[in-house]
Design a protein around this motif. Structure first.
Motif, PDB file in Angstrom:
ATOM      1  N   THR A   7       0.843  -1.197   0.000  1.00 37.59           N
ATOM      2  CA  THR A   7       0.000   0.000   0.000  1.00 37.59           C
ATOM      3  C   THR A   7       0.881   1.250   0.000  1.00 37.59           C
ATOM      4  N   ARG A   8       0.261   2.379  -0.281  1.00 39.96           N
ATOM      5  CA  ARG A   8       0.998   3.650  -0.272  1.00 39.96           C
ATOM      6  C   ARG A   8       1.572   3.930   1.114  1.00 39.96           C
ATOM      7  N   ALA A   9       0.789   3.643   2.151  1.00 45.88           N
ATOM      8  CA  ALA A   9       1.278   3.880   3.516  1.00 45.88           C
ATOM      9  C   ALA A   9       2.498   3.017   3.815  1.00 45.88           C
ATOM     10  N   GLU A  10       2.499   1.777   3.316  1.00 48.69           N
ATOM     11  CA  GLU A  10       3.648   0.891   3.537  1.00 48.69           C
ATOM     12  C   GLU A  10       4.868   1.377   2.771  1.00 48.69           C
ATOM     13  N   ILE A  11       4.656   1.909   1.559  1.00 44.42           N
ATOM     14  CA  ILE A  11       5.766   2.477   0.794  1.00 44.42           C
ATOM     15  C   ILE A  11       6.385   3.636   1.564  1.00 44.42           C
ATOM     16  N   GLU A  12       5.530   4.490   2.118  1.00 43.73           N
ATOM     17  CA  GLU A  12       6.018   5.643   2.872  1.00 43.73           C
ATOM     18  C   GLU A  12       6.754   5.205   4.136  1.00 43.73           C
ATOM     19  N   GLU A  13       6.268   4.151   4.765  1.00 42.25           N
ATOM     20  CA  GLU A  13       6.932   3.656   5.980  1.00 42.25           C
ATOM     21  C   GLU A  13       8.319   3.121   5.655  1.00 42.25           C
ATOM     22  N   ILE A  14       8.457   2.413   4.537  1.00 42.93           N
ATOM     23  CA  ILE A  14       9.754   1.848   4.147  1.00 42.93           C
ATOM     24  C   ILE A  14      10.716   2.946   3.713  1.00 42.93           C
ATOM     25  N   ARG A  15      10.222   3.902   2.911  1.00 43.53           N
ATOM     26  CA  ARG A  15      11.082   4.979   2.423  1.00 43.53           C
ATOM     27  C   ARG A  15      11.415   5.990   3.504  1.00 43.53           C
ATOM     28  N   GLY A  16      10.477   6.178   4.436  1.00 44.07           N
ATOM     29  CA  GLY A  16      10.686   7.185   5.465  1.00 44.07           C
ATOM     30  C   GLY A  16      10.294   8.574   5.016  1.00 44.07           C
ATOM     31  N   VAL A  17       9.681   8.677   3.837  1.00 41.79           N
ATOM     32  CA  VAL A  17       9.214   9.972   3.333  1.00 41.79           C
ATOM     33  C   VAL A  17       7.849   9.774   2.698  1.00 41.79           C
ATOM     34  N   ALA A  18       7.091  10.840   2.593  1.00 45.39           N
ATOM     35  CA  ALA A  18       5.781  10.764   1.964  1.00 45.39           C
ATOM     36  C   ALA A  18       5.934  10.574   0.460  1.00 45.39           C
ATOM     37  N   VAL A  19       5.063   9.778  -0.124  1.00 42.29           N
ATOM     38  CA  VAL A  19       5.090   9.529  -1.559  1.00 42.29           C
ATOM     39  C   VAL A  19       4.091  10.448  -2.235  1.00 42.29           C
ATOM     40  N   SER A  20       4.569  11.253  -3.160  1.00 40.45           N
ATOM     41  CA  SER A  20       3.661  12.163  -3.848  1.00 40.45           C
ATOM     42  C   SER A  20       2.809  11.390  -4.846  1.00 40.45           C
ATOM     43  N   ARG A  21       1.645  11.926  -5.139  1.00 39.28           N
ATOM     44  CA  ARG A  21       0.743  11.279  -6.087  1.00 39.28           C
ATOM     45  C   ARG A  21       1.381  11.215  -7.474  1.00 39.28           C
ATOM     46  N   GLY A  22       2.176  12.243  -7.801  1.00 38.69           N
ATOM     47  CA  GLY A  22       2.819  12.273  -9.111  1.00 38.69           C
ATOM     48  C   GLY A  22       3.783  11.126  -9.334  1.00 38.69           C
ATOM     49  N   THR A  23       4.454  10.676  -8.268  1.00 38.39           N
ATOM     50  CA  THR A  23       5.404   9.570  -8.402  1.00 38.39           C
ATOM     51  C   THR A  23       4.687   8.303  -8.824  1.00 38.39           C
ATOM     52  N   LEU A  24       3.616   7.959  -8.128  1.00 37.18           N
ATOM     53  CA  LEU A  24       2.861   6.757  -8.478  1.00 37.18           C
ATOM     54  C   LEU A  24       2.189   6.903  -9.837  1.00 37.18           C
ATOM     55  N   ASP A  25       1.683   8.100 -10.125  1.00 36.86           N
ATOM     56  CA  ASP A  25       1.040   8.326 -11.424  1.00 36.86           C
ATOM     57  C   ASP A  25       2.023   8.107 -12.567  1.00 36.86           C
ATOM     58  N   GLN A  26       3.274   8.541 -12.379  1.00 36.44           N
ATOM     59  CA  GLN A  26       4.280   8.372 -13.422  1.00 36.44           C
ATOM     60  C   GLN A  26       4.550   6.894 -13.684  1.00 36.44           C
ATOM     61  N   LEU A  27       4.686   6.113 -12.619  1.00 32.44           N
ATOM     62  CA  LEU A  27       4.961   4.684 -12.768  1.00 32.44           C
ATOM     63  C   LEU A  27       3.779   3.953 -13.401  1.00 32.44           C
ATOM     64  N   ILE A  28       2.571   4.376 -13.051  1.00 31.34           N
ATOM     65  CA  ILE A  28       1.375   3.774 -13.643  1.00 31.34           C
ATOM     66  C   ILE A  28       1.265   4.163 -15.118  1.00 31.34           C
ATOM     67  N   GLU A  29       1.586   5.419 -15.433  1.00 25.11           N
ATOM     68  CA  GLU A  29       1.535   5.892 -16.820  1.00 25.11           C
ATOM     69  C   GLU A  29       2.536   5.134 -17.691  1.00 25.11           C
ATOM     70  N   MET A  30       3.686   4.796 -17.121  1.00 21.85           N
ATOM     71  CA  MET A  30       4.695   4.028 -17.856  1.00 21.85           C
ATOM     72  C   MET A  30       4.304   2.567 -17.999  1.00 21.85           C
ATOM     73  N   GLU A  31       3.229   2.172 -17.315  1.00 18.35           N
ATOM     74  CA  GLU A  31       2.734   0.792 -17.319  1.00 18.35           C
ATOM     75  C   GLU A  31       3.745  -0.176 -16.714  1.00 18.35           C
ATOM     76  N   TRP A  32       4.490   0.326 -15.715  1.00 13.30           N
ATOM     77  CA  TRP A  32       5.372  -0.539 -14.940  1.00 13.30           C
ATOM     78  C   TRP A  32       4.733  -0.926 -13.612  1.00 13.30           C
ATOM     79  N   VAL A  33       3.730  -0.160 -13.192  1.00 11.18           N
ATOM     80  CA  VAL A  33       3.026  -0.405 -11.930  1.00 11.18           C
ATOM     81  C   VAL A  33       1.531  -0.314 -12.197  1.00 11.18           C
ATOM     82  N   ARG A  34       0.764  -1.137 -11.513  1.00  8.78           N
ATOM     83  CA  ARG A  34      -0.695  -1.060 -11.602  1.00  8.78           C
ATOM     84  C   ARG A  34      -1.290  -1.207 -10.213  1.00  8.78           C
TER      85      ARG A  34
END
Length: 200
Positions: free
Chosen positions: A93-120
């Motif tokens: 989940t997004r919360a788990e990603i933030e917990e592992i990274r230690g920083v908040a994940v912006s919506r643009g980061t996930l949107d970029q990966l989804i747009e590239m069709e590397w993440v769904r």
């Protein structure tokens, strides 16, 4: 028939899809096994990509497919780290990603990966709020020549390649939760990771 379907397909084809297109009584799994043996040592082969199969150029001949003009898009350090976390911890989940990274994940980061069709977006967790999970796609596996996420390199392989510091992290260090800065790539190890995840 299986050979013809795979040759014409734009995306990897699953055994189930093959079975649906073949006459009754055909065994697509057996046909695939025979074709994979037939193409061993040839210029092209049939590779398993996630749940599907596709023709791919032999790995040792990939240099023949290169062109002088290459359009590259570099991922930010935030995107590279987020992609790596999803690949190694999926479904996450997004919360788990933030917990592992230690920083908040912006919506643009996930949107970029989804747009590239590397993440769904994957299944929702059966927890309060039913948060969405994220997983890597077959496009990600195909790009990096992986049959499944289980084929990702382990810690020892990453350290041997010089992509991870062999020293253990300092204990007791708490990382603050701060917003992403997606515009600036990182330095040092982050730059190496960026190179790994360039999108040609």
């Amino acid at each position: 028939m299986v050979e013809a379907i795979l040759f014409a397909a734009a995306q990897p084809v699953t055994v189930r899809d093959l079975a649906a297109r073949l006459p009754a009584g055909c065994d697509p799994a057996e046909a695939l096994a025979g074709l994979r043996r037939l193409y061993e040592g040839r210029g092209v082969g049939i590779e398993r990509i996630g749940d599907g199969y596709a023709f791919r150029t032999a790995a040792d001949l990939s240099f023949l497919m290169q062109t002088e003009t290459v359009d590259q898009r570099r991922l930010s350090r935030a995107a590279v780290e987020t992609l790596a976390i999803i690949a190694y911890h999926q479904p996450v989940t997004r919360a788990e990603i933030e917990e592992i990274r230690g920083v908040a994940v912006s919506r643009g980061t996930l949107d970029q990966l989804i747009e590239m069709e590397w993440v769904r977006v994957g299944r929702r967790r059966m927890t309060p709020g039913r948060p969405a999970t994220f997983v890597v796609t077959e496009g990600f596996l195909d790009h990096f020549g992986l049959e499944s996420a289980r084929d990702l390199p382990g810690l020892s392989e990453l350290r041997a390649a010089g992509l991870l510091d062999s020293r253990p992290p300092d204990e007791g260090m708490a990382l603050p939760i701060v917003p992403d800065t997606d515009d600036e790539p990182g330095e040092g190890a982050g730059d190496v990771a960026d190179d790994l995840f360039e999108d040609d």
